[in-house]
Design a protein around this motif. Structure first.
Motif, PDB file in Angstrom:
ATOM      1  N   PRO A  25       0.804  -1.236   0.000  1.00 19.63           N
ATOM      2  CA  PRO A  25       0.000   0.000   0.000  1.00 19.63           C
ATOM      3  C   PRO A  25       0.829   1.275   0.000  1.00 19.63           C
ATOM      4  CG  PRO A  25      -0.823  -1.578   1.618  1.00 19.63           C
ATOM      5  CD  PRO A  25       0.503  -2.084   1.161  1.00 19.63           C
ATOM      6  N   PHE A  26       2.083   1.184   0.407  1.00 17.27           N
ATOM      7  CA  PHE A  26       2.919   2.383   0.530  1.00 17.27           C
ATOM      8  C   PHE A  26       3.985   2.475  -0.559  1.00 17.27           C
ATOM      9  CE2 PHE A  26       1.471   0.913   4.682  1.00 17.27           C
ATOM     10  CZ  PHE A  26       0.764   2.035   5.117  1.00 17.27           C
ATOM     11  N   PHE A  27       3.968   1.511  -1.485  1.00 19.06           N
ATOM     12  CA  PHE A  27       5.032   1.458  -2.489  1.00 19.06           C
ATOM     13  C   PHE A  27       5.015   2.687  -3.398  1.00 19.06           C
ATOM     14  CE2 PHE A  27       6.797   0.113  -6.585  1.00 19.06           C
ATOM     15  CZ  PHE A  27       8.040  -0.336  -6.173  1.00 19.06           C
ATOM     16  N   ALA A  28       3.829   3.058  -3.888  1.00 20.56           N
ATOM     17  CA  ALA A  28       3.728   4.217  -4.783  1.00 20.56           C
ATOM     18  C   ALA A  28       4.147   5.496  -4.063  1.00 20.56           C
ATOM     19  CB  ALA A  28       2.300   4.347  -5.321  1.00 20.56           C
ATOM     20  N   LEU A  29       3.757   5.618  -2.811  1.00 17.93           N
ATOM     21  CA  LEU A  29       4.137   6.790  -2.024  1.00 17.93           C
ATOM     22  C   LEU A  29       5.651   6.850  -1.851  1.00 17.93           C
ATOM     23  CD1 LEU A  29       2.992   9.192  -0.413  1.00 17.93           C
ATOM     24  CD2 LEU A  29       2.919   7.693   1.594  1.00 17.93           C
ATOM     25  N   TYR A  30       6.259   5.704  -1.613  1.00 17.20           N
ATOM     26  CA  TYR A  30       7.717   5.633  -1.461  1.00 17.20           C
ATOM     27  C   TYR A  30       8.418   6.064  -2.748  1.00 17.20           C
ATOM     28  CZ  TYR A  30      12.302   3.348  -1.511  1.00 17.20           C
ATOM     29  OH  TYR A  30      13.638   3.075  -1.652  1.00 17.20           O
ATOM     30  N   VAL A  31       7.958   5.547  -3.887  1.00 14.21           N
ATOM     31  CA  VAL A  31       8.596   5.850  -5.175  1.00 14.21           C
ATOM     32  C   VAL A  31       8.488   7.335  -5.499  1.00 14.21           C
ATOM     33  CG1 VAL A  31       8.433   5.483  -7.671  1.00 14.21           C
ATOM     34  CG2 VAL A  31       8.316   3.532  -6.108  1.00 14.21           C
ATOM     35  N   THR A  32       7.303   7.899  -5.326  1.00 16.56           N
ATOM     36  CA  THR A  32       7.118   9.311  -5.684  1.00 16.56           C
ATOM     37  C   THR A  32       7.916  10.236  -4.775  1.00 16.56           C
ATOM     38  OG1 THR A  32       5.100   9.361  -4.327  1.00 16.56           O
ATOM     39  CG2 THR A  32       4.838   8.952  -6.697  1.00 16.56           C
ATOM     40  N   GLN A  33       8.003   9.911  -3.496  1.00 21.32           N
ATOM     41  CA  GLN A  33       8.732  10.763  -2.568  1.00 21.32           C
ATOM     42  C   GLN A  33      10.249  10.636  -2.731  1.00 21.32           C
ATOM     43  OE1 GLN A  33       7.577  10.420   1.523  1.00 21.32           O
ATOM     44  NE2 GLN A  33       5.460  11.071   1.155  1.00 21.32           N
ATOM     45  N   LYS A  34      10.736   9.426  -2.927  1.00 24.33           N
ATOM     46  CA  LYS A  34      12.184   9.236  -2.989  1.00 24.33           C
ATOM     47  C   LYS A  34      12.784   9.732  -4.300  1.00 24.33           C
ATOM     48  CE  LYS A  34      15.923   5.915  -2.479  1.00 24.33           C
ATOM     49  NZ  LYS A  34      16.353   4.594  -1.980  1.00 24.33           N
ATOM     50  N   PHE A  35      12.068   9.488  -5.417  1.00 27.53           N
ATOM     51  CA  PHE A  35      12.639   9.795  -6.722  1.00 27.53           C
ATOM     52  C   PHE A  35      12.035  11.043  -7.359  1.00 27.53           C
ATOM     53  CE2 PHE A  35      13.122   5.201  -6.120  1.00 27.53           C
ATOM     54  CZ  PHE A  35      14.500   5.081  -6.265  1.00 27.53           C
ATOM     55  N   GLY A  36      11.043  11.646  -6.728  1.00 18.27           N
ATOM     56  CA  GLY A  36      10.455  12.859  -7.258  1.00 18.27           C
ATOM     57  C   GLY A  36       9.720  12.677  -8.568  1.00 18.27           C
TER      58      GLY A  36
END
Length: 204
Positions: A25-36
């Protein structure tokens, strides 16, 4: 013996699903925040993983029929642990595309083996009940996994990947130590079919 194997399979499935739901559930949030990147790019990663997972499950089901359930389940758990660690330490966004395919293909290979093991363990008149219980177990894990995942993500997203890897290894140890092979032996001597012939059974 059947009851014991059923309990162990249900327990390992429950633990494994917690590990998966803790992260996803948090994978997309992680990708968008870490890689912009935007949600579109994150969605492409998830879609690529899902398509690869369909192919991996198809191949994994054929392999479970040919080589047995236990080995394929162990393989999937080890791949899940390694991929969780790899995804957590990747620093280049483009690498996620290749990893999405890799994780989808190999990580999903074990899913049909779990279902086949339930069919092996239970008599025909109990299989519907058994599959229903597995669904309830999965849904219950979906309640627990994201709750733990949200708590960990509030501290550090890396904890999600590390926790997923640890849970996969714990599940693999339980399967290795406690769960026997359940693939039925043929009642009469028959010539082994090739993997391609096994895959062709999906037409039916």
């Amino acid at each position: 013996t059947i009851h014991f194997i059923d309990v162990i399979e249900s327990t390992t499935h429950f633990i494994d699903v917690i590990g998966n739901t803790l992260l996803m559930p948090f994978f997309a949030l992680y990708v968008t925040q870490k890689f912009g990147v935007g949600m579109t790019q994150a969605g492409i990663i998830l879609a690529t993983n899902s398509v690869a997972g369909m192919i991996g499950s198809t191949i994994g089901g054929a392999m479970a029929d040919r080589f047995g359930r236990r080995g394929i389940i162990l393989f999937g758990l080890v791949v899940s642990a390694l991929s969780g660690l790899t995804l957590g330490f990747v620093n280049k966004f483009y690498m996620f595309y290749g990893l999405a395919v890799f994780v989808g293909l190999l990580g999903s290979a074990a899913h049909p083996a779990h279902q086949a093991m339930i069919a092996d363990i239970l008599p025909a008149d109990k299989r519907s009940e058994g599959f229903g219980m597995m669904r309830v177990i999965s849904n219950f894990a979906w309640i627990i996994g994201p709750t733990i995942g949200g708590f960990l993500a509030s501290y550090n997203f890396l904890y999600l990947f590390l926790s997923d890897a640890v849970i996969s290894i714990i599940t693999a140890v339980l399967v290795f130590r406690l769960l026997p092979e359940t693939k039925p032996q043929p009642k009469e001597k028959v010539e082994d079919e090739s993997l391609l012939q096994t895959l062709s059974g999906y037409r039916v």
